[in-house]
Design a protein around this motif. Structure first.
Motif, PDB file in Angstrom:
ATOM      1  N   UNK A   7      -0.192  -2.786  33.474  1.00 23.32           N
ATOM      2  CA  UNK A   7       0.698  -3.156  32.383  1.00 23.32           C
ATOM      3  C   UNK A   7      -0.109  -3.681  31.203  1.00 23.32           C
ATOM      4  N   UNK A   8       0.165  -3.135  30.024  1.00 23.57           N
ATOM      5  CA  UNK A   8      -0.455  -3.600  28.790  1.00 23.57           C
ATOM      6  C   UNK A   8       0.655  -4.137  27.893  1.00 23.57           C
ATOM      7  N   UNK A   9       0.758  -5.457  27.794  1.00 22.03           N
ATOM      8  CA  UNK A   9       1.837  -6.066  27.018  1.00 22.03           C
ATOM      9  C   UNK A   9       1.804  -5.649  25.549  1.00 22.03           C
ATOM     10  N   UNK A  10       0.610  -5.436  25.008  1.00 25.36           N
ATOM     11  CA  UNK A  10       0.500  -5.057  23.598  1.00 25.36           C
ATOM     12  C   UNK A  10       1.178  -3.718  23.334  1.00 25.36           C
ATOM     13  N   UNK A  61      -5.462 -14.968  37.681  1.00 24.67           N
ATOM     14  CA  UNK A  61      -4.094 -14.494  37.920  1.00 24.67           C
ATOM     15  C   UNK A  61      -4.066 -12.966  37.961  1.00 24.67           C
ATOM     16  N   UNK A  62      -4.809 -12.343  37.048  1.00 23.98           N
ATOM     17  CA  UNK A  62      -4.859 -10.875  37.013  1.00 23.98           C
ATOM     18  C   UNK A  62      -5.342 -10.314  38.350  1.00 23.98           C
ATOM     19  N   UNK A  70      -0.013  -5.133  41.263  1.00 24.50           N
ATOM     20  CA  UNK A  70       0.686  -5.463  40.016  1.00 24.50           C
ATOM     21  C   UNK A  70      -0.353  -5.840  38.962  1.00 24.50           C
ATOM     22  N   UNK A  71      -1.145  -4.871  38.549  1.00 29.19           N
ATOM     23  CA  UNK A  71      -2.244  -5.144  37.631  1.00 29.19           C
ATOM     24  C   UNK A  71      -1.752  -5.212  36.180  1.00 29.19           C
ATOM     25  N   UNK A  72      -2.492  -5.935  35.342  1.00 27.67           N
ATOM     26  CA  UNK A  72      -2.163  -6.000  33.915  1.00 27.67           C
ATOM     27  C   UNK A  72      -3.416  -6.253  33.091  1.00 27.67           C
ATOM     28  N   UNK A  73      -3.355  -5.839  31.834  1.00 29.37           N
ATOM     29  CA  UNK A  73      -4.420  -6.125  30.875  1.00 29.37           C
ATOM     30  C   UNK A  73      -4.253  -7.575  30.408  1.00 29.37           C
ATOM     31  N   UNK A 105       2.105 -14.199  29.694  1.00 30.08           N
ATOM     32  CA  UNK A 105       2.005 -13.610  31.023  1.00 30.08           C
ATOM     33  C   UNK A 105       3.112 -12.575  31.248  1.00 30.08           C
ATOM     34  N   UNK A 106       2.834 -11.538  32.053  1.00 28.48           N
ATOM     35  CA  UNK A 106       3.881 -10.556  32.400  1.00 28.48           C
ATOM     36  C   UNK A 106       5.029 -11.228  33.154  1.00 28.48           C
ATOM     37  N   UNK A 107       6.188 -10.576  33.175  1.00 26.81           N
ATOM     38  CA  UNK A 107       7.364 -11.139  33.845  1.00 26.81           C
ATOM     39  C   UNK A 107       7.147 -11.354  35.341  1.00 26.81           C
ATOM     40  N   UNK A 108       6.250 -10.565  35.955  1.00 30.24           N
ATOM     41  CA  UNK A 108       6.047 -10.708  37.402  1.00 30.24           C
ATOM     42  C   UNK A 108       5.087 -11.846  37.770  1.00 30.24           C
TER      43      UNK A 108
END
Length: 202
Positions: A7-10, A61-62, A70-73, A105-108
């Motif tokens: 997931x990339x929030x940007x 956290x990442x 559940x990976x994210x940038x 932070x992402x919703x998860x």
């Protein structure tokens, strides 16, 4: 082996991470952040130490989330800046500036992931027990923003445009000075730095 989607929030929330040279109004929902706050000049060792600890927590956290597929940038760093009293910000000595540095932070990501990452950092000796790192919800709501290109110390002209726009639209500033650091100052020359300047309004 199937790659984990990152997931990339940007990219997923362009209304949050994009702004124009022309002021605009946005309406923001409540979001979760990891934050740390203090009082010092931005060049002070305590400020840089706080940023290092916050980055360590963000990546902690990442990696915990990645292990759960559940990976994210890690998002762009952000900061609230303010001073106490009625003296203008630019006339207040830098060592009296208050700041809250943060990453959305992402919703998860919830308090469980935050606490697990904190515990890991404590066990590795990367943070002290009195670390000041916090997981919190922030809701700016109706806000005005503008893109600033250039040095952090040369925001006056851009801010004047934003203030004039806020007044022209019949609003007033209701929140603290918020900066979102789109560019990495370690990789981009000072005159090309891109920063979103944002204020809650009412």
């Amino acid at each position: 082996m199937i790659a984990i989607q990152k997931l990339d929030l940007a990219k997923s929330y362009p209304e949050y991470y994009k702004a124009k040279a022309k002021p605009q109004i946005v309406n923001l929902e409540p979001y979760n952040y990891i934050t740390v706050h203090g009082k010092s000049a931005p060049e002070a060792p305590v400020f840089n130490s706080a940023i290092d600890q916050l980055y360590g927590l963000a990546y902690g956290i990442k990696f915990l989330c990645k292990a759960k597929e559940l990976d994210f940038v890690v998002p762009k760093m952000e900061g609230f800046w303010w001073v106490e009293g009625k003296q203008p910000f630019e006339e207040t000595p830098r060592e009296e500036w208050h700041w809250k540095i943060m990453f959305r932070m992402p919703d998860f990501v919830g308090e469980m992931e935050f606490n697990d990452a904190i515990q890991s950092l404590l066990e590795k000796g990367k943070i002290e027990s009195e670390h000041g790192l916090v997981f919190e919800e922030i809701h700016e709501g109706l806000s005005a923003q503008i893109l600033h290109v250039g040095s952090y110390d040369d925001e006056t002209g851009t801010l004047e445009k934003l203030y004039a726009y806020i007044a022209q639209e019949g609003f007033e500033v209701a929140g603290r000075h918020h900066e979102i650091y789109i560019s990495d100052p370690r990789k981009v020359s000072e005159d090309r730095l891109k920063t979103i300047l944002r204020y809650s309004i009412r």
